[in-house]
Design a protein around this motif. Structure first.
Motif, PDB file in Angstrom:
ATOM      1  N   ALA A 168     -73.872  -4.235  -1.632  1.00 33.55           N
ATOM      2  CA  ALA A 168     -73.969  -5.166  -0.501  1.00 33.55           C
ATOM      3  C   ALA A 168     -75.327  -5.092   0.183  1.00 33.55           C
ATOM      4  CB  ALA A 168     -72.852  -4.877   0.501  1.00 33.55           C
TER       5      ALA A 168
ATOM      6  N   TRP B 250     -64.711  -5.247  -5.226  1.00 29.93           N
ATOM      7  CA  TRP B 250     -65.538  -6.221  -5.966  1.00 29.93           C
ATOM      8  C   TRP B 250     -65.999  -5.635  -7.299  1.00 29.93           C
ATOM      9  CZ3 TRP B 250     -66.180 -11.264  -4.881  1.00 29.93           C
ATOM     10  CH2 TRP B 250     -67.205 -11.962  -5.528  1.00 29.93           C
TER      11      TRP B 250
ATOM     12  N   PHE C 153     -64.669 -12.270  -1.338  1.00 29.00           N
ATOM     13  CA  PHE C 153     -65.075 -10.865  -1.263  1.00 29.00           C
ATOM     14  C   PHE C 153     -64.215 -10.111  -0.255  1.00 29.00           C
ATOM     15  CE2 PHE C 153     -67.613  -7.597   0.903  1.00 29.00           C
ATOM     16  CZ  PHE C 153     -68.004  -6.807  -0.166  1.00 29.00           C
ATOM     17  N   ARG C 154     -63.716  -8.926  -0.656  1.00 28.64           N
ATOM     18  CA  ARG C 154     -62.933  -8.076   0.255  1.00 28.64           C
ATOM     19  C   ARG C 154     -63.769  -6.859   0.673  1.00 28.64           C
ATOM     20  NH1 ARG C 154     -58.861  -7.341  -2.815  1.00 28.64           N
ATOM     21  NH2 ARG C 154     -57.716  -9.157  -2.076  1.00 28.64           N
ATOM     22  N   ASP C 155     -64.144  -6.017  -0.270  1.00 27.84           N
ATOM     23  CA  ASP C 155     -65.047  -4.910  -0.019  1.00 27.84           C
ATOM     24  C   ASP C 155     -65.746  -4.583  -1.330  1.00 27.84           C
ATOM     25  OD1 ASP C 155     -63.510  -2.782  -1.488  1.00 27.84           O
ATOM     26  OD2 ASP C 155     -62.060  -3.158   0.094  1.00 27.84           O
TER      27      ASP C 155
ATOM     28  N   GLN D  55     -71.221 -15.066  -0.981  1.00 22.88           N
ATOM     29  CA  GLN D  55     -69.779 -15.120  -1.151  1.00 22.88           C
ATOM     30  C   GLN D  55     -69.080 -15.288   0.192  1.00 22.88           C
ATOM     31  OE1 GLN D  55     -70.522 -14.689  -5.059  1.00 22.88           O
ATOM     32  NE2 GLN D  55     -68.484 -15.031  -4.247  1.00 22.88           N
ATOM     33  N   LYS D  56     -67.950 -15.947   0.155  1.00 26.45           N
ATOM     34  CA  LYS D  56     -67.084 -16.014   1.319  1.00 26.45           C
ATOM     35  C   LYS D  56     -66.246 -14.736   1.376  1.00 26.45           C
ATOM     36  CE  LYS D  56     -67.992 -20.213   2.867  1.00 26.45           C
ATOM     37  NZ  LYS D  56     -68.548 -20.465   4.203  1.00 26.45           N
ATOM     38  N   SER D  57     -66.189 -14.123   2.543  1.00 29.60           N
ATOM     39  CA  SER D  57     -65.399 -12.901   2.702  1.00 29.60           C
ATOM     40  C   SER D  57     -64.026 -13.238   3.248  1.00 29.60           C
ATOM     41  CB  SER D  57     -66.119 -11.922   3.635  1.00 29.60           C
ATOM     42  OG  SER D  57     -66.258 -12.488   4.924  1.00 29.60           O
ATOM     43  N   THR D  58     -63.144 -12.244   3.266  1.00 29.84           N
ATOM     44  CA  THR D  58     -61.777 -12.462   3.734  1.00 29.84           C
ATOM     45  C   THR D  58     -61.721 -12.810   5.214  1.00 29.84           C
ATOM     46  OG1 THR D  58     -61.580 -10.067   4.041  1.00 29.84           O
ATOM     47  CG2 THR D  58     -60.727 -10.996   1.982  1.00 29.84           C
TER      48      THR D  58
END
Length: 514
Positions: A167, A264, A258-260, A138-141
């Motif tokens: 994670a 999620w 994805f943020r945390d 996933q791409k994170s913020t």
């Protein structure tokens, strides 16, 4: 709609990349709409798709998503629309038809990967649960790519699904914890659970003679369900769960930022309720959530606490989130502020009493002192919070007010003044006090004069307090003593006109600021 949103974010000084991330569209699309006039954008998005349709109002969103992610399915488009517009009422077939028409008009092709499956016999209610693991990137913020891992469950009869993410790679203990969470989510367990030959649960199959890992074998002995191991990529044995894993990857996880991990998992449960268990299943032609209401009655009940864990002197553990809560039975329970610490494991031990009204007992250590207790809620998705675990936000404001009062000679008048401000601006007390504190620092010799003027004129606003102080400072060429004496005792100097200016005069001098 998309044109307006892009230009609105641009006016708020968003960069093109930030706009693209916020709206889930490509940067070329952002540039394209920024270069268009409103009429040009409307003409572009209003290319004929036949007669007027229900989704025409959302066409620019759908078009932008398909241009950015051509592989998106209509089911994903449907979910994204519901995520952005929760009150939208539209059927899956309507979305499929509309997306297909947009692809034809705008020549957006979709690459389809076909995998062959054989028909799987229908399972009785409460008999079988299928489990499998998956992972995604996933791409994170912060624009990095991270790997996430999940475990998925599906009831074979109703197709009711559950998933949990983390994670890091799963351990056997993680798998056991997620099984317990799934049993609590479903309200019971099935007679049989189907697995792949995963190293977390099995050592070998040995021609039909199962050899499970010691930890998982102890767990199976405790919960007393039958284990069925199948060969990898065997659709006859576990085709349902393979479809679920594919569904999660292709619908929920695909192109989602994805943020945390807590956020999620929250969004995953919302997706299950909104889409995963709500949309009509293409095989059964029924909604999994509705069929589950019947299947739930055929599940075997499970206890809240594993005696296996108790006999091994190991309590059930939970991880403390950043917001100082833990998860239990699909709810969040608060712990005292400060329980969460950076650079530590943030593990607490929980225990459930066996009284009529079950209580969740939380300890920092396995056999340590109890840090809090909660009555267990029978609902789902709730925050159960002890009021003593919330921050006393009024304490800091009260301390600031008392400190401000101490700067004035007439502290009784100052206290009344600040109390009046607090009543007029309850939500902005801290902001009001902060402005006055800056005035005190900048004009310490004038604050008593300004206070007298404000209380006399009934001016209860920090901005006016600041402006009057600034104005008096500009009149430094007048004797400060005379001005101060006037405000301190107005009856002694009635002829001085400059000292009897009304509030409107000050407003005019200050250029209309209020």
């Amino acid at each position: 709609m998309l044109y307006v949103k892009i230009h609105e974010l641009r006016k708020r000084k968003f960069k093109v990349a930030q706009i693209a991330k916020e709206l889930k569209i490509s940067r070329p699309t952002v540039y394209k709409y920024l270069e268009m006039t409103f009429d040009e954008a409307r003409a572009y998005t209003e290319q004929p798709l036949g007669k007027k349709k229900k989704l025409d109002h959302y066409k620019d969103w759908i078009l932008a998503w398909l241009e950015e992610y051509p592989h998106l399915s209509s089911a994903q488009i449907h979910d994204w629309l519901l995520e952005r517009y929760p009150d939208l009422s539209v059927g899956g077939s309507t979305v499929r038809t509309y997306v297909r028409n947009i692809r034809e008009v705008y020549q957006i092709e979709k690459k389809v990967i076909v995998r062959q499956y054989e028909a799987v016999p229908e399972q009785p209610m409460g008999k079988q649960l299928q489990v499998d693991w998956g992972e995604t990137k996933q791409k994170s913020t912060d624009k990095k790519e991270i790997k996430l891992y999940f475990i998925a469950f599906v009831l074979a009869h109703s197709r009711h699904k559950y998933m949990e993410w983390q994670a890091r790679p799963f351990t056997t203990r993680d798998a056991i914890r997620c099984h317990e969470n799934a049993f609590q989510f479903y309200g019971g367990r099935t007679n049989e659970i189907v697995y792949d030959q995963d190293h977390l649960i099995a050592v070998s199959e040995n021609a039909g003679q199962l050899l499970l890992t010691e930890e998982f074998q102890n767990y199976v002995n405790e919960r007393q369900f039958k284990v069925h191991l199948c060969r990898r990529a065997d659709p006859e044995s576990k085709g349902m769960i393979e479809n679920v894993v594919k569904y999660i990857k292709g619908n929920f996880a695909d192109s989602r930022v994805f943020r945390d991990i807590e956020d999620w998992n929250d969004r995953a449960l919302q997706w299950l309720q909104r889409t995963g268990n709500h949309q009509v299943h293409q095989t059964t032609k029924k909604r999994p959530a509705e069929v589950f209401l019947l299947e739930k009655q055929h599940l075997q009940p499970v206890s809240s606490l594993l005696s296996y864990e108790s006999t091994n002197k190991q309590s059930i553990t939970r991880t403390v989130s950043k917001d100082n809560t833990i998860r239990y039975k699909s709810n969040r329970y608060s712990v005292p502020l400060g329980t969460y610490q950076t650079m530590t494991e943030n593990i607490v031990w929980i225990e459930v009493t066996n009284e009529d009204q079950q209580t969740l007992v939380i300890r920092k250590e396995a056999s340590g002192e109890i840090i809090t207790e909660h009555i267990i809620s029978s609902e789902k998705g709730k925050l159960i919070q002890n009021r003593h675990h919330t921050r006393d936000r009024s304490k800091g404001i009260e301390e600031l007010k008392q400190r401000l009062i101490s700067y004035f000679e007439d502290q009784t008048r100052a206290a009344l003044y600040f109390d009046e401000i607090s009543q007029r601006y309850p939500r902005y007390r801290r902001d009001q006090f902060a402005i006055i504190y800056k005035v005190i620092q900048q004009y310490p010799s004038l604050i008593d004069t300004v206070l007298a003027k404000c209380t006399t004129e009934k001016i209860y606003n920090a901005n006016d307090f600041r402006d009057i102080a600034h104005h008096l400072d500009n009149l430094r060429d007048e004797p400060v003593k005379e001005v101060q004496s006037f405000y301190a005792n107005p009856a002694k100097h009635p002829p001085i006109k400059a000292s009897t200016r009304s509030l409107n005069a000050y407003t005019s001098i200050l250029g209309g600021r209020g």
